[in-house]
Design an enzyme around this catalytic site. Structure first.
Site, PDB file in Angstrom:
ATOM      1  N   GLU A   1      -5.666  -8.268   1.547  1.00  0.00           N
ATOM      2  CA  GLU A   1      -6.491  -7.943   2.829  1.00  0.00           C
ATOM      3  C   GLU A   1      -7.900  -7.701   2.376  1.00  0.00           C
ATOM      4  O   GLU A   1      -8.331  -6.939   1.204  1.00  0.00           O
ATOM      5  CB  GLU A   1      -5.871  -6.752   3.277  1.00  0.00           C
ATOM      6  CG  GLU A   1      -4.509  -6.848   3.985  1.00  0.00           C
ATOM      7  CD  GLU A   1      -4.033  -5.398   4.516  1.00  0.00           C
ATOM      8  OE1 GLU A   1      -4.866  -4.715   4.979  1.00  0.00           O
ATOM      9  OE2 GLU A   1      -2.760  -5.531   4.800  1.00  0.00           O
TER      10      GLU A   1
ATOM     11  N   GLU B   1       0.980  -1.214   0.088  1.00  0.00           N
ATOM     12  CA  GLU B   1      -0.185  -0.096  -0.124  1.00  0.00           C
ATOM     13  C   GLU B   1       0.837   1.407  -0.061  1.00  0.00           C
ATOM     14  O   GLU B   1       0.823   1.985   0.818  1.00  0.00           O
ATOM     15  CB  GLU B   1      -0.822  -0.012   1.241  1.00  0.00           C
ATOM     16  CG  GLU B   1      -2.017  -1.019   1.070  1.00  0.00           C
ATOM     17  CD  GLU B   1      -3.333  -0.695   2.380  1.00  0.00           C
ATOM     18  OE1 GLU B   1      -3.139   0.241   2.763  1.00  0.00           O
ATOM     19  OE2 GLU B   1      -4.262  -1.424   2.223  1.00  0.00           O
TER      20      GLU B   1
HETATM   21  C1  NOJ Z   1      -4.122  -1.780   5.393  1.00  0.00           C
HETATM   22  C2  NOJ Z   1      -2.797  -2.085   6.143  1.00  0.00           C
HETATM   23  O1  NOJ Z   1      -2.025  -2.657   5.094  1.00  0.00           O
HETATM   24  C3  NOJ Z   1      -2.782  -2.964   7.363  1.00  0.00           C
HETATM   25  O2  NOJ Z   1      -1.596  -2.652   8.012  1.00  0.00           O
HETATM   26  C4  NOJ Z   1      -4.053  -2.427   8.306  1.00  0.00           C
HETATM   27  O3  NOJ Z   1      -3.764  -2.864   9.458  1.00  0.00           O
HETATM   28  C5  NOJ Z   1      -5.310  -2.616   7.548  1.00  0.00           C
HETATM   29  N1  NOJ Z   1      -5.243  -2.013   6.184  1.00  0.00           N
HETATM   30  C6  NOJ Z   1      -6.475  -2.199   8.256  1.00  0.00           C
HETATM   31  O4  NOJ Z   1      -6.421  -0.793   8.426  1.00  0.00           O
END
Ligand code: NOJ
Length: 499
Positions: A406, A199
């Site tokens: 994710e 990200e």
């Molecule tokens: C994106 C991130 O990669 C992760 O580290 C985070 O905990 C989650 N989204 C939830 O916000």
């Protein structure tokens, strides 16, 4: 007696589900796409990241990362939390793997801590204790038959490199490639799925809401695009290095992880539909266009150049790729990885003429009051959005293979009887399967976020995504499987979504 009866009933239900699953598998073999069952090749996993779970922040030679510095200096902006102990996975990785085994997990996504492996950030001194930790974890996973997906960088920059400007320093490209080289050479014999960077939009742009409190002078509107530019080049160079030096012997696959919410027009008007498309391009296209097509989306190039000029900049705040860089970045991926959580309704906003990514994007968003709230106010539940996200990526980037790296539901209580999370996963997977069957999108895996409750960045420990509860009040961070972990176990075994 009661427990025995219960046990029998559970076994009977399990056998019935296995029979149904067998029946549907036969149908699958007969070349039909059944929307209720996932193919046996589909990867079901769960993920975590180093800073969020490991703790052991200054142990065995590890140096501080950007987040160790931030949380120990300005925890006020992180809900008074640090990652010093976090979920204690530096000491309890065996318990983590035991939880994975208990839920029949087949795939685990975790990240390496750069400052645990290279305390100076640079490759001249490797911390053997840090390397050993990841070898131990990989040993444990191998013994359990769990396939790793390893993220090389999940936001925790060695603080040493932040002192040199972090991702806004062009040299960061080489520093990252040197680190990735070490990761490939040390672990590549048993890691076959690699994510270089997680990200970039979040650490180049999302983090600014925290950083401006500390550094009000931060050159917003320039910072975001420099950071993104060098992250793209760093990913691409690491990808090319892997292909040249490791592909033949290690036979792995490499990509980067991008995030995308489902952006829908507020109304059906052309203007709102275009606003939603514009947000997709600024959010995902910012990184995916260079990697797939060799340059930033046209709309970003035009808008940022025009805005920069009207703000008095002599050149665009969005850097340009040279022709050789375009060749380097174009096609630097083996598949697409996406993190996706929620949906927004999008419309254009009034333009404010001060430099920033948000003003360049120039959209405003809202969410339906009918969508269920979750532990994070920005992540309301709208599982149908996942299908739209997948379709948009597939249509925009010529039907690539996609892994959802994710997706998850958070609450603030870590309740064990987490029916909302079960409903969320079930509804999301229903949409993913529809996307595969009805939209012909090539989705090959789903990683629930996250395996265990952990440090949720600037929200500290107030937000819990885990399938496994971690008791942050207990010294040994006791782990307990939530009901969703048992639901997931059943789903992984049977491959069946329950209607
Ligand atoms: C994106 C991130 O990669 C992760 O580290 C985070 O905990 C989650 N989204 C939830 O916000």
């Amino acid at each position: 007696m009661y427990r025995e009866t219960n046990f029998c009933i559970e076994r009977i239900i399990f056998c019935v589900l296995m029979l149904i699953s067998y029946y549907f598998n036969r149908l699958e073999a007969a070349d039909t796409c059944n929307t209720s069952i996932f193919p046996s090749t589909f990867k079901f996993g769960a993920g975590t990241s180093a800073f969020q779970i490991e703790g052991g922040w200054n142990e065995d030679g590890k140096s501080r990362s950007s987040w160790d510095w931030l949380s120990n200096t300005y925890s006020i902006y992180l809900n008074n939390a640090t990652g010093n102990v976090a979920s204690d996975s530096y000491h309890q990785y065996k318990q983590d793997v035991a939880s994975m085994v208990a839920m029949g997990l087949q795939n685990y996504k975790f990240s390496l801590s750069w400052s645990r492996i290279l305390p100076k950030g640079l490759n001249y001194s490797i911390n053997q204790a840090g390397v050993k930790y990841y070898h131990n974890l990989l040993d444990e996973l191998e013994a359990a038959g769990i396939e790793p997906l390893v993220t090389i960088y999940h936001w925790d920059t060695p603080y040493a490199l932040d002192l040199l400007g972090g991702w806004t320093n062009p040299k960061m490209v080489d520093y990252f490639v040197a680190y990735a080289d070490i990761a490939f050479s040390l672990f590549g014999d048993r890691v076959k799925l690699w994510a270089t960077i997680n990200e970039p939009k979040s650490f180049c742009e999302g983090i600014l809401s925290v950083l401006v409190n500390i550094f009000p002078e931060l050159p917003i509107g320039t910072y975001e695009y420099l950071c993104g530019h060098y992250a793209i080049l760093a990913h691409a160079k690491a990808y090319r290095l892997y292909k040249k030096k490791y592909q033949a012997t290690q036979q792995g696959r490499v990509s980067l992880i991008l995030n995308l919410s489902c952006n829908m027009g507020l109304t059906n008007s052309t203007a709102d539909q275009e606003a939603a498309e514009r947000k997709n391009l600024f959010e995902f296209g910012w990184f995916a266009h260079p990697i797939v097509y060799g340059d930033y989306p046209d709309i970003m190039q035009v808008v940022i150049a025009n805005n920069s000029a009207s703000q008095g900049f002599l050149i665009s705040r969005l850097p340009k790729f040279t022709s050789s860089e375009k060749l380097l970045i174009k096609g630097a991926y083996d598949f697409i990885m996406v993190n996706t959580y929620t949906s927004y309704m999008v419309t254009m906003a009034n333009y404010s003429n001060s430099p920033s990514y948000q003003n360049d994007l120039q959209t405003s968003t809202s969410q339906s009051s009918e969508w269920l709230s979750s532990g994070l106010s920005t992540l309301k539940v709208h599982p149908e959005g996942t299908r739209k996200v997948l379709k948009w990526i597939s249509d925009t980037y010529s039907s690539p293979e996609i892994i959802i790296t994710e997706n998850g539901f958070s609450d603030n209580t870590a309740i064990l009887n987490d029916t909302d999370r079960i409903r969320f996963i079930n509804a999301t997977l229903t949409n993913i399967r529809l996307s595969m069957c009805s939209d012909s999108v090539n989705v090959t895996g789903y990683f629930y976020w996250s395996l265990i409750d952990s440090m949720e960045w600037n929200n500290g420990y107030t937000v819990k995504f885990g399938l496994v509860q971690v008791d942050f009040d207990s010294e040994n961070r006791t782990r307990t499987l939530k009901d969703s972990a048992y639901y997931y176990k059943n789903l992984i075994q049977t491959r069946l979504i329950i209607g």
